[in-house]
Structure formats: structure tokens, C-alpha cells
Design a protein around this motif. Structure first.
Motif, PDB file in Angstrom:
ATOM      1  N   SER A 108       0.767  -1.270   0.044  1.00  0.00           N
ATOM      2  CA  SER A 108       0.094   0.113  -0.011  1.00  0.00           C
ATOM      3  C   SER A 108       0.743   1.272   0.093  1.00  0.00           C
ATOM      4  O   SER A 108       0.560   2.372  -0.332  1.00  0.00           O
TER       5      SER A 108
ATOM      6  N   TRP B 102       0.688   4.694  -8.935  1.00  0.00           N
ATOM      7  CA  TRP B 102       1.529   3.656  -8.304  1.00  0.00           C
ATOM      8  C   TRP B 102       2.937   3.694  -8.636  1.00  0.00           C
ATOM      9  O   TRP B 102       3.309   3.937  -9.875  1.00  0.00           O
TER      10      TRP B 102
ATOM     11  N   ASP C 129       1.086   3.066  -3.378  1.00  0.00           N
ATOM     12  CA  ASP C 129      -0.187   3.633  -4.008  1.00  0.00           C
ATOM     13  C   ASP C 129      -0.238   5.008  -3.701  1.00  0.00           C
ATOM     14  O   ASP C 129      -0.150   5.501  -2.329  1.00  0.00           O
TER      15      ASP C 129
ATOM     16  N   SER D 283      -3.099  -2.528  -7.229  1.00  0.00           N
ATOM     17  CA  SER D 283      -3.029  -1.195  -6.617  1.00  0.00           C
ATOM     18  C   SER D 283      -4.336  -0.530  -6.740  1.00  0.00           C
ATOM     19  O   SER D 283      -4.619   0.064  -5.811  1.00  0.00           O
TER      20      SER D 283
END
Length: 387
Positions: free
Chosen positions: A312, A342, A315, A372
Motif C-alpha cells: 500500500s 503507483w 499507492d 493497486s
């Protein structure tokens, strides 16, 4: 596989992504309506009590992006790009995919998480960062207009690092908020003219990892009373919009904390604050409304390399917020639209996810990009541009 089969495969992947976004929207809306303090996404901004009248265009779009956190591996990519362009470091290719969206906005704001290494000092990474001064040129060439520079790493290289960071941004003609080289710079209103509309951008951080700057005026600390005073003074100085960047929250928390929401509610209750954008958790957090105005609790990382075990943290988003004048003569925000990003750590480039999903040259990234955007939709469902 033939060209038609390739296209069908891409369309199937895009359909799956769109379904993931739609599912996330349903979940998010159900959660929103179940909250006792929920505010409708379409709630109008409450009328302000002052007489500020904006001038210039009746509609403005602001683009907001996640944390620029160049770990040593990111810097190494910039060195390799520089070897091709004849520079010591070249950050422009890292961000180049974002330029069209940023250039289309009336005001594009980034967050520079870490300081530039002072001249004649070594570059460094965690826990005390010092990055190349060429980051300024990379930010400027990508079409950001200004950056927030207040973070917990702001004093990693001391006073010389604060100075070097702002010098690098100045050299690229990029504005900045949150840190200062002199008391006079600290006291000056952070107001920029955007197509004839004065917009104030304020920035604050929760702290400095235990090592504060030599002088308190060098970096703005997150204090509600101070923020409200600064916002009120910005209005008095003519600002038609006041945007507040906050470095806050808990690392790797995708939900957002009660403390963040309490502070957002207090600040947005003021007629002097129009929008909050958050950084610091290194992951995306929800967008919520307080008193009819938007708080982007965290827009995630834009570029960082915090380990494959934390997917994460790769992202982020470009969040577009459009402000329009209403009958009260003030700018009011419409719902943000977020374009997922991303960081491709292997290539050293930030990808615009929707565009990358459509690019046959990036076929080997399709599963990572789809994962993502699914993570992003789970946090920001109602606001995600599904492409």
C-alpha cells in the motif's frame, strides 16, 4: 496471441478493475450512511460570514499529490536517468507521466517529505534523509506550482538542510509552505496568485522526530489555534481560498484516526479554511466531509520505496478538487476526483494507473496495477476515476 486478443485481454482487465471500484463504492456508501455523524457527499459548503469576494475565473481546479519520499533506491534511479540526460541526477523521468494532469490544473501542490542535502555534504537515507538538490528541477519540470515542506523529517539536515531545500525549490520557481529561512519569510503570508485569484496554502507538521529546528519559526508545528489564526490572517490579507496541508496521522493506517477527524472537524468549522490535505501515514486514507467541506485525510505516497511487504505504500493519487463560485460570492468545492498512481520501483517511475492499464508496453505490470487500483478503490471508492 494476436492484436485483437491482446486488446480483449486489456478490456477484460479494465472491466475487472471497474467492477472492483464499483464494489468499493457500494461498501463505502454503506459505511458512510451508517455513521451517525455522516455528511452527504453532495452537501453544499456552508456560507461564510465574512465579505471576501473572489475575483477572476468562477471555477478553479487544484491538484494534490502524495508524499515525495526519495529513498536511496529512488535517488539511484535519478542518477541513472541523469547519466542519459547529462546531469548528476534527473528526477524528471520519475514523474513525467504525471505532467499532463498536473499541467491541466490551475494549481498543483506536492508534498516534499525530506530535505535536500546541504552543499558539500553526503546524500543519505532513513532515518536522516538528505537528497539531491536536483529534486527541485524535477518537481518544477513536472508542473507542480508549489509544495508543502513541513514534515517530521524537515530538520534531518538541520538549518542548512532547510535552507538547501527551499533554495532548490526557488531555483525551479516552485513555491513552498511550512518552512522558512528567515523570520521575515516565516511571517509572510503564503498566498499565490492563480489566474487572478489569491490562494493561501498553509502547511504544518506534528513534530520533528525529537530534534526540532534551531528556531521555532523555521517550521510550522501543527497547533489548531495557530492554524486558525494563520487562516484568518490569510483571509484578511485577501485570500479567496485557504488550503491547509497537514503532516499527521499514524503510519500505515489506512482508516484514519479519531484525532485526525476531530482536528479536521474543528478546522473546517471555520469559514477561513476551505480544504485539508493530509500526508504522513505513507498510505491512502479516506476522504471525508466536515461542515460541508472536504478533508483528504491522507493522499498516500507518490514516490517511496518502503518494502514489498508494504504494497500500500506504493499507492497514491492525484486528487483534483474543483472550486466554483456560488451565490454567496465565495468558492465552494465539488467532490474530489482521484486518479490512482503507483510507484514502479523496478523502473523508477510513478505510473498513472488507468493510463498504464491501457498501455500494451506495460503488459507485465497489469496484475500489479490492478492490485493497486483495487487497494485504492477500497479506501477511496466513491472518488476514484475508473478511467
Amino acid at each position: 496471441m494476436g492484436a485483437h486478443d491482446d486488446r480483449s485481454a486489456y478490456e477484460l482487465r479494465r472491466l475487472l478493475v471497474a467492477l472492483a471500484v464499483a464494489a468499493a463504492v457500494v461498501v463505502m456508501l454503506e459505511l458512510r450512511t451508517s455513521r451517525p455523524d455522516a455528511t452527504s457527499f453532495s452537501s453544499p459548503v456552508e456560507a461564510a460570514t465574512d465579505e471576501t469576494q473572489p475575483v477572476g475565473p468562477t471555477t478553479l481546479t487544484v491538484a494534490l499529490t502524495g508524499e515525495i519520499l526519495p529513498h536511496p533506491s529512488v535517488v539511484e534511479h535519478a542518477r541513472r536517468f541523469g547519466a542519459s540526460s547529462g546531469q548528476a541526477f534527473d528526477f524528471t523521468p520519475v514523474f513525467s507521466d504525471l505532467s499532463p494532469l498536473l499541467a491541466a490544473a490551475d494549481l498543483a501542490i506536492c508534498h516534499l517529505e525530506v530535505p535536500v542535502a546541504p552543499p558539500r555534504t553526503s546524500l543519505s537515507g532513513y532515518p536522516s534523509f538528505g537528497i539531491p538538490a536536483e529534486i527541485g528541477a524535477g518537481i518544477g519540470s513536472t508542473r507542480w506550482d508549489r509544495c508543502s515542506t513541513a514534515s517530521n523529517h524537515v530538520n534531518d539536515k538541520g538549518t542548512a538542510g532547510i535552507r538547501a531545500t527551499l533554495d532548490a525549490l526557488d531555483g525551479a520557481m516552485v513555491g513552498h509552505s511550512g518552512t522558512a529561512r528567515t523570520p521575515e519569510e516565516a511571517a509572510a503570508p503564503s498566498i499565490t496568485d492563480v489566474a487572478g485569484v489569491p490562494i493561501a496554502h498553509l502547511a504544518y507538521t506534528w513534530g520533528f522526530n525529537g530534534t526540532p529546528p534551531a528556531e521555532p519559526w523555521m517550521a510550522d508545528v501543527l497547533d489548531p489555534d495557530r492554524i486558525l489564526t494563520d487562516a484568518r490572517e490569510a483571509r484578511a490579507a485577501g485570500a479567496a481560498l485557504v488550503i491547509v496541508s497537514l503532516h499527521w496521522g499514524n503510519e500505515y493506517d489506512t482508516s484514519g484516526s479519531a484525532d485526525q477527524r476531530a482536528l479536521a472537524g474543528r478546522l473546517l468549522a471555520s469559514p477561513d479554511v476551505d480544504l485539508i490535505v493530509g500526508h504522513g501515514p505513507h498510505v491512502l486514507q479516506p476522504i471525508e466531509t466536515f461542515h460541508g467541506k472536504y478533508a483528504l485525510l491522507s493522499v498516500g505516497n507518490l514516490v517511496a520505496n518502503q518494502g514489498r511487504e508494504r504494497p500500500s505504500t506504493y499507492d497514491g493519487v492525484i486528487a483534483e478538487v474543483t472550486f466554483s463560485t456560488a451565490d454567496d460570492g465565495r468558492f465552494h468545492a465539488s467532490a474530489p476526483v482521484v486518479h490512482p498512481t503507483w510507484y514502479d520501483r523496478d523502473a523508477g517511475r510513478v505510473r498513472l494507473v488507468n493510463a498504464a492499464l491501457d498501455d500494451p508496453a506495460l503488459a507485465d505490470l497489469q496484475s500489479a496495477l490492478a492490485a493497486s487500483v483495487t487497494r485504492t478503490a477500497a479506501v477511496l471508492g466513491p472518488y476514484v476515476d475508473s478511467g
